[in-house]
Design a protein around this motif. Structure first.
Motif, mmCIF file in Angstrom:
data_model
loop_
_atom_site.group_PDB
_atom_site.id
_atom_site.type_symbol
_atom_site.label_atom_id
_atom_site.label_comp_id
_atom_site.label_asym_id
_atom_site.label_seq_id
_atom_site.Cartn_x
_atom_site.Cartn_y
_atom_site.Cartn_z
ATOM 1 N N LEU A 1 40.039 44.657 46.389
ATOM 2 C CA LEU A 1 40.732 43.986 45.280
ATOM 3 C C LEU A 1 40.361 42.505 45.243
ATOM 4 C CD1 LEU A 1 44.348 45.420 45.779
ATOM 5 C CD2 LEU A 1 42.710 46.088 44.007
ATOM 6 N N ALA A 2 40.407 41.944 44.038
ATOM 7 C CA ALA A 2 40.214 40.492 43.931
ATOM 8 C C ALA A 2 41.429 39.807 44.569
ATOM 9 C CB ALA A 2 40.099 40.112 42.464
ATOM 10 N N GLU B 1 45.217 40.191 43.536
ATOM 11 C CA GLU B 1 45.297 41.276 42.557
ATOM 12 C C GLU B 1 46.275 42.386 42.987
ATOM 13 O OE1 GLU B 1 42.369 44.340 40.189
ATOM 14 O OE2 GLU B 1 41.490 43.073 41.725
ATOM 15 N N TYR B 2 46.520 42.448 44.280
ATOM 16 C CA TYR B 2 47.399 43.509 44.795
ATOM 17 C C TYR B 2 48.807 43.347 44.225
ATOM 18 C CZ TYR B 2 50.577 45.827 48.043
ATOM 19 O OH TYR B 2 51.588 46.567 48.575
ATOM 20 N N ARG B 3 49.337 44.428 43.696
ATOM 21 C CA ARG B 3 50.682 44.378 43.135
ATOM 22 C C ARG B 3 51.591 45.327 43.901
ATOM 23 N NH1 ARG B 3 49.992 46.257 37.508
ATOM 24 N NH2 ARG B 3 48.532 47.558 38.617
ATOM 25 N N ASN C 1 44.646 40.040 52.256
ATOM 26 C CA ASN C 1 44.671 40.272 50.803
ATOM 27 C C ASN C 1 45.842 41.161 50.349
ATOM 28 O OD1 ASN C 1 43.515 39.408 48.476
ATOM 29 N ND2 ASN C 1 42.028 41.077 48.313
ATOM 30 N N GLY D 1 54.056 42.196 40.618
ATOM 31 C CA GLY D 1 53.378 41.484 41.691
ATOM 32 C C GLY D 1 54.328 40.857 42.687
#
Ligand SMILES: Cc1ncc(C[n+]2csc(CCOP(=O)(O)OP(=O)(O)O)c2C)c(N)n1
Ligand code: SF4
Lengths: 590, 287
Positions: A405-406, A409-411, A430, A443
């Protein structure tokens, strides 16, 4: 009354007089010889004085209930006779301490075989009045036809550390009681047949609380925080005895609020963690239960119910927390409430609670009660099997998935169809998120008050349990498709309901027994299916307002067919009470 | 290596302009970056209050917990994974009002965490009520006649209950605050940093100027002995508590190293399954 081949024995006296140790020695020895036992301790919320007793029911096959009557009563004082007279029958044997009880009073209308034994005097003569528990054990052994050396190995085990002379004097005390009794009274009662385990030894002799502790350990629980409270403290003791060897941590918290929140913090950090308590503690935990719900943190709580409200009856059994467990805490959260009904289920349900908590990322409450939690009983070796415990950690996000993931970006609270979102564990690169007590967006970056996001998140959480399959754990039915009545219960009353049902069946009455083992989410369809063939429904529960009956009415209906059989005196049901209720309320000729 | 920027989130703090909490956040971000920590190694647990929002603005793992419950949350977290750097943060109402019980017990246990209290002598988020640290006579919505209680002596309480690191900082001095945070986080054991962090909206008494006039900095005192509890308590008494700097520190066993179940391997990293022989032995002990 007894349909099983059983023998019941009870020792009673003032608290602090060695009653527990006498009961424990007698019971442990019989268990090792291969008998199946169920033991029940009656005790009061004081340390010395009052009345306490320890009952042992001995059988050829597993028993879950201590029995309505008594074959043998060993009384150290008059109060023991007064308080337990209702269990005596004309076949009962009453052994009493004749040195202490000079003017014995037997309640009117009760015929028993009297066996006076100067128990305390004999112990004094042998060196110490403390050894009266050993004299009483010897007396009991003789009455039931055990040999004088039955207790030897246990005595060696328990007193070995204190030296040979202590071991020898205890053995001598047993023999003195044994010989005295053999000479005067001989064998008066028949023990059922022992059924040693395959390896020749005894069965597991274990309480519900201990089984809960072992179940947690088997499931990989490595953190318990709790605050002492009867009747749940033994769970903490079990954890203290067995967790540390495997790196499992046990903490005595300053209160239940802290205990529950610590368990949440530990679960958040990725360990399988739990807390254990009873009524007043559950009340204190309600705010935290809501926190686990909205922050979607797994949490396992064990509630060993006792008499309420307030501090109520701290040493007595009751099933009156049900509403609080099902409905408690402010706001609305997904939750699971399990109500195991046997020692084995205490083990497996506790273990499964950890899977459910991680799978659904929500609080899971295991509700037992004093009767199930504190009564030690024999279960077959193999009935509790660590290998049968599966471990399912639910939707954990892997390091690889996170790295793909960028950044940012993790939600954590991603809205999904299942309502379950992948969970990261602190330390994972991350995977940063803030577990939130406030309403939040996907998020978890910030608390929100925007109606649309609120509705999305709320609906997502409430969807989670749609996947919960009630057919696996939640009910057990024993009986024909259609019945004259079906008896329904949850938790520890299972044993007495089961015996009552068996008794009625033997009389040719068409009865069924529905045991409800998950009360939230309520197994609506299954309960409906099993109850629809019942002409009448009798809900048996240890509380004053019929909480389970209410739940059934609310969830599945059958209002006109449901009646309640309630008991809230603090004592567990007797089989006779349930049968009497059937006779009176249901117009059944027995 | 992470920089201060890596500990920022994209959320703009909703604090009132001028709120003391801004500098607490900045000093904390600077401290962790200068200590060489990475965001995933840190967990920041906060309570509820204006100050409690800090976990949303700090880019590490976090738990925005319940009012007064940041310390037990942080305790569970640290004991589950001692490899994490765990920081708890919140207001004076959160920590010394509703959370006072947990505070004393966390001190006693010497949990290896840093606890940052943003002490504005008032309840901010609930719009200006008297706090446990408000002076006697303080007038607020809930004490129109002036507060009748003596204020809680939080740092003194920590010291007499065996805290291993006690400090105070001031939002008007970011440099000292950052230095104290760095020492507190590096300290092995429970470290309390009580930060005077003015509420510019509701507290018209304990303002930046007021604090500046009152504050005594132990760094400027000759022969100040942070290892001497009596010395700390004396200076605190003389200055009516408004003292900044590292007030007290001592070496004490850390809870996760002495508690039952202490292990070199973090609980969260242990095997869940017991070896088969262990299972058998365990069950055998119940026969
Ligand atoms: C159990 C509970 N009681 C009350 C509240 C309401 N509440 C939220 S924040 C707060 C006080 C905040 O004061 P403080 O901790 O000093 O933080 P500040 O806002 O000043 O930073 C209160 C009473 C709550 N959230 N939970
Ligand atoms: S109300 Fe006070 S404490 Fe809250 S954000 Fe505003 S200035 Fe800060």
């Amino acid at each position: 009354m007894n349909t099983l081949a059983t023998l019941t024995w009870k020792v009673g006296g003032a608290q602090g007089e060695g009653i527990d140790s006498t009961g424990d020695i007698f019971a442990t020895t019989l268990n090792r010889l291969g008998y199946y036992l169920f033991t029940y301790r009656h005790f009061m919320s004081l340390i010395k004085g009052g009345h306490t007793n320890y009952k042992v029911r001995v059988a050829e096959s597993p028993v879950r209930y201590h029995g309505d009557d008594l074959d043998i009563l060993v009384a150290f004082d008059q109060r023991t006779i007064d308080e337990n007279a209702h269990e005596l029958t004309e076949d009962s044997v009453l052994i009493y301490d004749s040195g202490k009880l000079k003017s014995l009073v037997i309640p009117d209308g009760i015929q028993v075989k009297l066996c006076p034994v100067p128990v305390t005097d004999m112990a004094k003569e042998l060196g110490s009045p403390i050894m009266k528990n050993m004299v009483a054990s010897g007396v009991s052994a003789a009455i039931v036809g055990l040999s004088a050396d039955a207790f030897d190995s246990l005595i060696e085990e328990r007193f070995g550390k204190k030296g040979d002379s202590v071991v020898e004097s205890n053995k001598a005390a047993v023999r003195a009681g044994f010989e005295f009794t053999m000479e005067r009274y001989g064998v008066l009662k028949q023990l059922p047949n022992p059924q040693p385990a395959d390896d020749g030894g005894g069965h597991l002799f274990i309480s519900g609380n201990e089984a809960v502790g072992l179940g947690a350990l088997a499931a990989g629980c490595r953190f318990l925080a709790a605050y002492p409270i009867t009747p749940a403290t033994e769970i903490m003791y079990t954890a203290l005895a067995h967790f540390p060897r495997y790196g499992g941590k046990v903490l005595q918290a300053e209160d239940e609020i802290a205990a529950c929140i610590m368990a949440i913090g530990a679960n958040y950090a990725g360990v399988r963690a739990m807390t254990s308590t009873s009524g007043p503690g559950i009340s204190l935990m309600q705010e935290a239960i809501g926190l686990a719900g909205i922050s979607e943190t797994p949490l396992v709580i064990v509630d060993v119910m006792r008499g309420g409200p307030g501090t109520g009856l701290p040493t007595k059994t009751e099933q009156s927390d049900l509403n609080e467990l099902v409905y408690g805490s402010h706001g609305e959260i997904p939750r699971i409430v399990l109500t195991p009904s046997t020692v084995e289920e205490c083990f497996y349900y506790t273990a499964e609670a950890f899977n459910l908590a991680e799978k659904y990322q929500c609080p899971v409450i295991v509700a037992t009660d004093l009767y199930l939690g504190m009564s030690k009983q024999s279960v077959p070796v193999g009935a509790i099997d660590f290998e049968k415990v599966t471990i399912d950690r639910g939707e954990l996000i892997s390091d690889e998935e996170l790295l793909a993931l960028a950044p940012g970006e993790y939600r954590r609270y991603a809205v999904t169809e299942s309502g379950i979102s992948k969970r990261s564990i602190p330390g994972q690169k991350n995977g940063r998120f803030v577990a939130m007590s406030n309403e939040h967006d996907e998020g978890a970056n910030e608390e929100i008050e925007d109606p649309e996001t609120r509705v999305q998140q709320m609906a997502k959480r409430m969807r989670k349990l749609n996947a919960f399959d009630p057919s696996v754990l939640s009910v057990e039915y024993d009986g024909p498709e259609t019945t004259k009545w079906t008896l329904v219960g949850f938790g520890s009353t299972r044993a007495q309901i089961g015996e009552a049902v068996k008794h009625l069946q033997d009389k040719g009455v068409k009865v069924g027994h529905l045991q409800i083992k998950v009360v939230k989410p309520f197994p609506d369809a299954l309960v409906k299916r099993y109850l629809s063939g019942a002409e009448r429904i009798l809900v048996v529960e240890n509380n004053a307002t019929g909480q389970l009956a209410e739940l059934i009415r609310a969830r599945v209906g059958f209002h006109d067919r449901i009646q309640s059989c309630l008991k809230f005196s603090g004592d567990p049901f007797t089989v006779e009470e349930i049968l009497a209720h059937c006779k009176l309320e249901q117009g059944v000729g027995l | 290596m992470a920089t201060m920027k890596d500990f920022r989130t994209k959320n703009k703090p909703t604090w009132c302009p001028g709120c003391g909490d801004f500098t607490v956040l900045a000093a904390l971000q600077k401290a962790v970056a200068e200590l060489g920590l990475e965001p995933e190694q840190v967990a920041l647990v906060s309570g509820i209050g204006c100050s409690g929002k800090i976990s949303q603005y700090f880019n590490s793992y976090g738990f925005h917990s319940l009012h007064g419950r940041s310390l037990p949350t942080a305790t569970g977290l640290k004991l589950a994974n001692q490899d994490l750097t765990v920081i708890a943060a919140g207001g004076d109402g959160d920590g010394y009002g509703i959370g006072m019980g947990h505070f004393v017990h966390t001190v006693r246990r010497n949990i290896d965490i840093t606890y940052i209290v943003m002490d504005n002598h008032i309840y901010g988020l609930t719009t200006g009520q008297t706090s446990p640290t408000s002076e006697r006579g303080f007038r607020s919505k809930t004490s129109p006649q002036g507060a009748a209680e003596e204020p809680v002596k939080a740092v003194e309480t920590a010291i007499v209950n065996g805290a291993s690191f006690v400090a105070q900082a001031f939002s008007g001095d970011v440099k000292q605050m950052t230095r104290i945070f760095k020492e507190a986080i590096s300290h092995k054991g429970f470290a309390l940093v009580n930060c005077f962090s003015p509420c510019v909206t509701f507290n018209k008494v304990n303002t930046y100027e007021w604090f500046k006039e009152q504050l005594v900095n132990v760094d400027e005192l000759e022969n100040y002995q942070p290892e001497d509890a009596d010395c700390a308590l004396r200076v605190l008494a003389e200055a009516n508590g408004t003292v900044t700097g590292i007030l007290y520190k001592q070496k004490r066993p850390v809870y996760h190293e002495v508690m039952s179940g202490a292990s070199d391997v973090a609980a969260a990293k242990l095997d869940l399954r017991l070896p088969k022989e262990e299972q058998q032995a365990l069950l055998q002990s119940f026969r």
